[in-house]
Design an enzyme around this catalytic site. Structure first.
Site, PDB file in Angstrom:
ATOM      1  N   SER A 293       0.840  -1.185   0.000  1.00  0.00           N
ATOM      2  CA  SER A 293       0.000   0.000   0.000  1.00  0.00           C
ATOM      3  C   SER A 293       0.876   1.236   0.000  1.00  0.00           C
ATOM      4  CB  SER A 293      -0.899   0.017   1.239  1.00  0.00           C
ATOM      5  OG  SER A 293      -1.622   1.229   1.313  1.00  0.00           O
ATOM      6  N   HIS A 294       0.332   2.325  -0.485  1.00  0.00           N
ATOM      7  CA  HIS A 294       1.036   3.602  -0.406  1.00  0.00           C
ATOM      8  C   HIS A 294       1.158   4.073   1.047  1.00  0.00           C
ATOM      9  CE1 HIS A 294       0.473   3.646  -4.702  1.00  0.00           C
ATOM     10  NE2 HIS A 294       1.200   4.742  -4.782  1.00  0.00           N
ATOM     11  N   SER A 295       0.329   3.531   1.900  1.00  0.00           N
ATOM     12  CA  SER A 295       0.322   3.905   3.315  1.00  0.00           C
ATOM     13  C   SER A 295       0.839   2.758   4.180  1.00  0.00           C
ATOM     14  CB  SER A 295      -1.101   4.266   3.747  1.00  0.00           C
ATOM     15  OG  SER A 295      -1.199   4.333   5.150  1.00  0.00           O
TER      16      SER A 295
ATOM     17  N   ASP B 234      -2.486  -1.826  -3.726  1.00  0.00           N
ATOM     18  CA  ASP B 234      -3.612  -0.902  -3.652  1.00  0.00           C
ATOM     19  C   ASP B 234      -3.818  -0.169  -4.970  1.00  0.00           C
ATOM     20  OD1 ASP B 234      -1.526   0.993  -3.259  1.00  0.00           O
ATOM     21  OD2 ASP B 234      -2.254   1.659  -1.321  1.00  0.00           O
TER      22      ASP B 234
END
Length: 134
Positions: free
Chosen positions: A8-10, A67
């Site tokens: 995920s980017h997070s 994601d």
């Protein structure tokens, strides 16, 4: 056992998805978060993804769940950086990051069969949350 990597980017999202999955499967199951960048920013990092794949790999295969946007591109780049022995057993799964990760993890945990894992990913991608109401 088939391992999983959640990209995920997070960092918080990747770690949260993994935490949720560990409520349903044994802690010995290898599911590794690869969220954010190495310097703590929002984004994805092919080196972090590669290291997560190597950490999750135990010989049976790896499913990667991504994601959005560049997470797919960086997962593909990470795969190119792997040794051939590992790379040929890695697949990127086309499935939602939360629902798909849970479905795939549970299926991988109980069956250790990549065909069944792929089926679980597909079902999670196509299952409607709401039934037609009108």
């Amino acid at each position: 056992m088939i391992g999983l990597v959640v990209v995920s980017h997070s960092r918080k999202i990747a770690e949260g998805v993994v935490e949720l999955i560990y409520e349903m499967v044994d802690k010995d199951f290898k599911i590794i978060p690869a969220g954010g960048t190495s310097d703590g920013r929002i984004g994805t990092d092919p080196i972090m993804i590669k290291e997560a794949i190597e950490k999750a790999y135990d010989g049976d295969g790896i499913g990667i769940i991504v994601d959005i946007g560049s997470s797919l591109m960086n997962a593909e780049l990470a795969m190119e950086l792997l040794e051939e022995e590992i790379r040929k057993k890695v697949i990127i799964l086309d499935t939602p990051i939360v629902e798909g990760s849970i479905s795939v993890a549970v299926q991988a945990y109980i069956s250790n069969n990549m065909e069944e894992v792929l089926k679980a990913a597909e079902e999670a991608r196509t299952t409607k949350k709401l039934q037609e109401q009108f």
